[in-house]
Design an enzyme around this catalytic site. Structure first.
Site, PDB file in Angstrom:
ATOM      1  N   LYS A  50      52.313  17.316  10.636  1.00 37.47           N
ATOM      2  CA  LYS A  50      53.384  17.439   9.639  1.00 37.47           C
ATOM      3  C   LYS A  50      54.423  18.468  10.100  1.00 37.47           C
ATOM      4  CE  LYS A  50      50.242  15.825   6.099  1.00 37.47           C
ATOM      5  NZ  LYS A  50      49.336  16.119   4.991  1.00 37.47           N
ATOM      6  N   GLN A  94      47.489  21.179   1.582  1.00 32.58           N
ATOM      7  CA  GLN A  94      46.667  20.212   2.321  1.00 32.58           C
ATOM      8  C   GLN A  94      45.311  20.027   1.626  1.00 32.58           C
ATOM      9  OE1 GLN A  94      47.660  18.391   5.042  1.00 32.58           O
ATOM     10  NE2 GLN A  94      45.727  17.331   4.859  1.00 32.58           N
ATOM     11  N   ASP A 117      54.237  15.897  -2.266  1.00 30.61           N
ATOM     12  CA  ASP A 117      53.148  14.911  -2.225  1.00 30.61           C
ATOM     13  C   ASP A 117      53.091  14.062  -3.495  1.00 30.61           C
ATOM     14  OD1 ASP A 117      51.787  14.745   0.174  1.00 30.61           O
ATOM     15  OD2 ASP A 117      50.507  16.470  -0.238  1.00 30.61           O
TER      16      ASP A 117
END
Ligand code: NAP
Length: 281
Positions: A50, A94, A117
């Site tokens: 990422k 994460q 997200d």
């Protein structure tokens, strides 16, 4: 005729190249903060990818590392600091978090406008209502791949295998918003093969190889495989690609299918968050 392959890698590279051109003139640059708690090797690898993607498109990224022993309060306080930081436009925590940390509590702390997200209850709720929102990256990438491949979604029977917060559940909602007739299957589903056999589109996100095999499909079905499993050092999906490719008309490979699109959608979401935040400032 064997299935045509949906090349997620090529699609993702095209999207990233377009995003790079859009980011080039921006000042200040968009900045994505990635919070990694602990040192789970898969999570370390995913966060590295990422950060690399951010660099590739000219987006800034910050790496916030916390020890696996970090307390819930410490993780929440790191998120709150990023919420208040005007130089940060997107926040990603994460997953999975270490067992002693309540994931829902942490994700609910992310400011919805920085939630790249799309896991915050506000974004998930808006998705469920069919309202504009930041949509989770993997399912967003799947729907984009289907559309870019010319698959007409309206009126199709879609089966989603898996009901996680990350993939299955939001994917089912997105396909429903696209006017598919959606069936969601999970570990308690009986006679999975009878259900998939009626589907025009089958999406599998389970985390077990061979969950979907060719005999479970109707001829000409479209198959999207989000699974990533290590088998004998090789990366394989949840579908048995060889038998599926004999029955399907279109199928995504693993690797090179859903994975690269997830990263492209993350960058797209981060740029969208930046635009919304800077427009308001
Ligand atoms: P997860 O949270 O473990 O959820 C797995 C889902 O599969 C659950 O809903 C579970 O049902 C269901 N399931 C388990 N065994 C089943 C079976 N035999 N038949 C039908 N359903 C079954 O996993 P996830 O986070 O969604 O990830 C799924 C896979 O996608 C993994 O391989 C992961 O690595 C991959 N993934 C890939 C990307 C990418 O970017 N490529 C992104 C995210 C995830 P219950 O709810 O009943 O337990």
């Amino acid at each position: 005729m064997p299935a045509k392959i949906i090349d997620g890698k090529r699609m993702a590279l095209e999207i990233l190249a377009r995003l790079k051109r859009q980011i080039a003139p921006l000042s200040p640059k968009p900045c994505l903060a990635i919070v990694l708690v602990g040192d789970n090797p898969a999570s370390v690898l995913y966060t590295q990818k990422k950060h690399e993607a951010c660099k590739m498109v000219g987006m800034e990224s910050r790496n916030i590392r916390l020890a696996a022993s970090a307390s819930q309060d410490e993780v929440v306080s790191a998120v709150r600091k990023l919420n208040a930081d005007k130089g940060v436009h997107g926040i990603l925590v994460q997953l999975p978090l270490p067992w002693h940390i309540d994931e829902n509590a942490v994700l609910s702390e992310i400011a919805p406008e920085k939630d790249v997200d799309g896991f915050h209850p506000e974004n998930m709720g808006r998705l469920a209502l069919g309202l504009p929102c930041t949509a989770p990256c993997t399912p967003k990438g799947i729907v984009r791949m289907l559309k870019e491949s010319g698959v007409r979604l309206e009126g199709k029977n879609a089966v989603v295998i898996g009901r996680s917060r990350i993939v299955g559940k939001p994917l089912a909602l997105m396909l429903l918003n696209e006017n598919c007739t959606v069936t969601v299957c999970h570990s308690k589903t009986r006679r999975l093969g009878e259900i998939t056999k009626r589907a025009d589109i089958v999406c599998v996100a389970v985390g077990k190889p061979n969950t979907l095999v060719g005999r479970m499909l109707k001829k000409g079905a479209v198959v999207v495989d989000a699974g990533t499993n290590r088998v004998g050092g090789r990366l394989v999906g949840d579908a048995d690609f060889d038998s599926v490719a004999k029955k399907a008309s279109l199928a995504t490979p693993v690797p090179g299918g859903v994975g690269p699109m997830t990263i492209a959608m993350l960058i797209e979401n981060a740029l969208d968050c930046y635009r919304k935040i800077t427009r308001r400032q």
